[in-house]
Design a protein around this motif. Structure first.
Motif, PDB file in Angstrom:
ATOM      1  N   ILE A   9      32.606  38.802  43.039  1.00  0.00           N
ATOM      2  CA  ILE A   9      32.917  39.233  41.671  1.00  0.00           C
ATOM      3  C   ILE A   9      34.404  39.585  41.585  1.00  0.00           C
ATOM      4  O   ILE A   9      34.992  40.034  42.577  1.00  0.00           O
ATOM      5  CB  ILE A   9      32.007  40.427  41.266  1.00  0.00           C
ATOM      6  N   CYS A  28      35.750  40.444  45.233  1.00  0.00           N
ATOM      7  CA  CYS A  28      34.941  41.118  46.236  1.00  0.00           C
ATOM      8  C   CYS A  28      34.619  40.122  47.346  1.00  0.00           C
ATOM      9  O   CYS A  28      34.161  39.012  47.079  1.00  0.00           O
ATOM     10  CB  CYS A  28      33.661  41.649  45.610  1.00  0.00           C
ATOM     11  N   HIS A  49      29.036  47.113  49.299  1.00  0.00           N
ATOM     12  CA  HIS A  49      29.396  45.745  49.677  1.00  0.00           C
ATOM     13  C   HIS A  49      30.367  45.747  50.858  1.00  0.00           C
ATOM     14  O   HIS A  49      30.313  44.852  51.697  1.00  0.00           O
ATOM     15  CB  HIS A  49      29.990  44.994  48.485  1.00  0.00           C
ATOM     16  N   HIS A  66      32.268  40.229  49.404  1.00  0.00           N
ATOM     17  CA  HIS A  66      30.825  40.086  49.614  1.00  0.00           C
ATOM     18  C   HIS A  66      30.176  39.247  48.511  1.00  0.00           C
ATOM     19  O   HIS A  66      29.565  38.228  48.788  1.00  0.00           O
ATOM     20  CB  HIS A  66      30.160  41.466  49.684  1.00  0.00           C
ATOM     21  N   CYS A  67      30.302  39.684  47.266  1.00  0.00           N
ATOM     22  CA  CYS A  67      29.603  38.994  46.184  1.00  0.00           C
ATOM     23  C   CYS A  67      30.514  38.063  45.376  1.00  0.00           C
ATOM     24  O   CYS A  67      30.022  37.260  44.601  1.00  0.00           O
ATOM     25  CB  CYS A  67      28.926  40.010  45.259  1.00  0.00           C
ATOM     26  N   CYS A 110      33.890  45.294  45.699  1.00  0.00           N
ATOM     27  CA  CYS A 110      33.617  45.881  44.392  1.00  0.00           C
ATOM     28  C   CYS A 110      33.071  47.295  44.551  1.00  0.00           C
ATOM     29  O   CYS A 110      33.318  48.146  43.702  1.00  0.00           O
ATOM     30  CB  CYS A 110      32.664  44.990  43.595  1.00  0.00           C
TER      31      CYS A 110
HETATM   32 ZN   LIG Z   1      30.688  42.930  45.575  1.00  0.00          ZN
END
Ligand SMILES: [Zn+2]
Length: 87
Positions: free
Chosen positions: A60, A55, A80, A57-58, A76
């Motif tokens: 993951i 992802c 996001h 953004h985060c 994800c």
């Molecule tokens: Zn994410």
């Protein structure tokens, strides 16, 4: 007598030809099977793991099939994707 001998020879010849053909057919089948088995040894397993994506953004990691693809990046969730790239 000559006719009987002729038919005996014809039958024996027919059996010999049938046996030779059966043997050649069997050999051909074995030769067909061997390259396939050799190819399977070097090939990757059929149920190979799915490629993982990250992802934007985060960060993951998730299977490609579960990821959201927006603007050329993987996310994800849609949330996001809306928040945008952070890392
Ligand atoms: Zn994410």
């Amino acid at each position: 007598m000559g006719k009987v001998l002729f038919w005996v020879i014809v039958i024996i010849a027919g059996l010999l030809i049938a046996r030779i053909l059966a043997r050649q057919h069997e050999k051909g089948r074995i030769q067909e099977q061997q390259p396939k088995q050799a190819a399977r040894k070097g090939a990757p397993p059929i149920a190979h793991p799915e490629s993982m994506v990250r992802c934007a953004h985060c960060g993951i990691h998730m299977p490609r099939s579960e990821a959201v693809f927006i603007a050329g990046k993987t996310w994800c969730t849609n949330e996001h994707a809306k928040l945008g790239e952070r890392l």
